[in-house]
Enzyme design. Structure first.
Site, PDB file in Angstrom:
ATOM      1  N   ARG A  15       0.772  -1.062   0.143  1.00 10.80           N
ATOM      2  CA  ARG A  15      -0.050   0.012  -0.090  1.00 10.80           C
ATOM      3  C   ARG A  15       0.865   1.258  -0.081  1.00 10.80           C
ATOM      4  O   ARG A  15       2.154   1.143   0.470  1.00 10.80           O
ATOM      5  CB  ARG A  15      -0.963  -0.132   1.086  1.00 10.80           C
ATOM      6  N   LYS A  73       1.439   2.250   7.177  1.00 14.25           N
ATOM      7  CA  LYS A  73       1.657   1.483   8.591  1.00 14.25           C
ATOM      8  C   LYS A  73       2.548   2.154   9.296  1.00 14.25           C
ATOM      9  O   LYS A  73       3.245   3.095   8.877  1.00 14.25           O
ATOM     10  CB  LYS A  73       2.249   0.245   8.026  1.00 14.25           C
ATOM     11  N   TYR A  92      -1.201   4.839  10.239  1.00 12.69           N
ATOM     12  CA  TYR A  92      -1.681   4.074  11.461  1.00 12.69           C
ATOM     13  C   TYR A  92      -0.648   3.906  12.097  1.00 12.69           C
ATOM     14  O   TYR A  92       0.501   3.647  11.847  1.00 12.69           O
ATOM     15  CB  TYR A  92      -2.024   2.610  10.687  1.00 12.69           C
ATOM     16  N   HIS A  94      -1.232   2.164  16.110  1.00 14.26           N
ATOM     17  CA  HIS A  94      -1.511   1.312  16.979  1.00 14.26           C
ATOM     18  C   HIS A  94      -0.565   1.249  18.211  1.00 14.26           C
ATOM     19  O   HIS A  94       0.059  -0.064  18.215  1.00 14.26           O
ATOM     20  CB  HIS A  94      -1.493  -0.193  16.214  1.00 14.26           C
ATOM     21  N   GLU A 116      -6.426   5.375  13.348  1.00 14.43           N
ATOM     22  CA  GLU A 116      -7.163   4.719  14.082  1.00 14.43           C
ATOM     23  C   GLU A 116      -7.901   5.127  15.009  1.00 14.43           C
ATOM     24  O   GLU A 116      -8.877   4.819  15.436  1.00 14.43           O
ATOM     25  CB  GLU A 116      -6.586   3.406  14.379  1.00 14.43           C
ATOM     26  N   ASP A 268      -3.329  -6.005  15.788  1.00 15.62           N
ATOM     27  CA  ASP A 268      -2.589  -4.767  15.649  1.00 15.62           C
ATOM     28  C   ASP A 268      -2.708  -4.106  16.995  1.00 15.62           C
ATOM     29  O   ASP A 268      -1.753  -3.323  17.429  1.00 15.62           O
ATOM     30  CB  ASP A 268      -3.210  -3.981  14.641  1.00 15.62           C
TER      31      ASP A 268
END
Length: 368
Positions: A15, A73, A92, A94, A116, A268
């Protein structure tokens, strides 16, 4: 503002933070976009397309030497070493399940905004939703594969055949990911049960599935009962910004059917099965206590083009807001966007992250 788009370096992660179309819209606003060469090649976005959209092409160091870094990520530790005070990272994160990353971001001094935990006017999570949809749908695909005998599974077909009962699929959590998993599993004619602890959510699910799936209140007893009789268990629980609760103990896994499968979408955030540990697309499954586990931390990366386009659809308005006025102005105009702030200037700014990791929470909001 200068915006950097580095190539993702996680295993089998193709991605990209910004598509050529997204770059074109940002450069039209006057932003300068630096894209690492080859950043989108894995999903068919060529460097030529990025140049045509107005991007400058460079190496990783160029993409990280910008004001705003847009990724997919969480950065690896060597990427965190390239961050500095005054920069904004939008991706993201996490963090609740990753103290080393949190400490690295604190040390960098950068401002880190997590997709998120961004909220909309209804307190929903608009930037998490598309990846939850992808992961929920994928969970049934990979679960079906894990149940095949060659994968170590029971050798059960999800939908069965005439004269043979379908597989029993138990979904823990009736949010976005769990609902999408249920759509896929019922579509394959599996025997589906959804567990959730919200009465309101159970009512919605009951209407949505209209008898095609059982909807049960989640409690330790119902979780135990349903998991023990399941062929496939899908963990889809979410505490926004926080670590996932451990709903299935090792002892319970040990008592499950030999060759059953478990897919932990919550990995995650640390995972919701006690036996879960992060895996990669290179080696996505392992067998623990006789049960096949799938715990890939970047599940949507397996369908990277679909996932990247879906992600860009929802992140671009926020990137535009950052590009036009910076994060302070963007947060002032959108309180839900401000909920995405996780780390700033060496301080933890998200309550669930601080609680999960036992760190001090700086409560002065985004005005500092």
């Amino acid at each position: 503002m200068r915006i950097g788009v580095p190539k993702e370096v996680k295993v089998h992660e193709y991605r990209v933070g910004l598509s050529p179309d997204s770059v074109a819209q940002l450069t039209a606003l006057g932003a300068e976009v630096v894209v690492e060469a080859g950043a989108g090649a894995g999903i068919g976005f060529s460097d030529r397309e990025y140049r045509a959209a107005g991007a400058q092409m460079g190496v990783a160091e160029d993409a990280f030497a910008t004001d705003l870094i847009v990724k997919v990520k969480e950065p690896l530790l060597n990427e965190c070493a390239r961050l500095r005070s005054g920069q904004t990272l939008f991706t993201y994160l996490h963090l609740a399940a990753n103290e080393p990353l949190t400490q690295a971001l604190l040390h960098s001094g950068a401002t880190a905004i997590a997709y998120e935990t961004v909220q909309d006017s209804r307190c929903a999570l608009p930037l998490l939703r598309p990846m939850s949809e992808v992961a929920g749908r994928m969970s049934v695909q990979v679960g079906a594969y894990a149940l095949q005998k060659a994968s170590g599974g029971r050798g059960v077909l999800l939908g069965g055949v005439p004269g043979v009962a379908p597989a029993k699929v138990v979904i823990l959590g009736g949010g976005v990911a769990g609902t999408q998993a249920a759509y896929m599993a019922t579509g394959l004619q599996a025997d589906v049960t959804i567990l959730d602890k919200s009465v309101n959510r159970l009512c919605v699910l009951s209407e949505q599935f209209a008898g095609r799936a059982r909807v049960l209140m989640a409690s330790p007893q119902t979780v135990r009962q349903e998991v023990l009789s399941a062929d496939l268990v899908i963990g889809a629980v979410l505490v926004p910004g926080g670590a996932a609760p451990k709903l299935v103990s090792r002892d319970l896994v040990r008592r499950m059917r030999e060759g059953a499968a478990m897919v932990d979408i919550s990995i995650d955030q640390g995972g919701c099965f006690e036996t879960s540990r992060p895996t990669t697309h290179d080696a996505p499954t392992y067998v623990e206590e006789g049960v096949v586990h799938y715990c890939v931390t970047n599940m949507p990366g397996a369908v990277a083009r679909t996932a990247a386009l879906a992600l860009n659809n929802v992140t671009l308005p926020y990137v535009k807001a950052l590009a036009v006025g910076g994060w302070r102005r963007a947060f002032k105009e959108d309180a839900g966007f401000a909920a995405g702030l996780n780390v700033h200037n060496g301080e933890v700014r998200h309550a669930k992250v601080a609680e999960s990791l036992g760190l001090h929470l700086h409560r002065m909001g985004c005005a500092a």
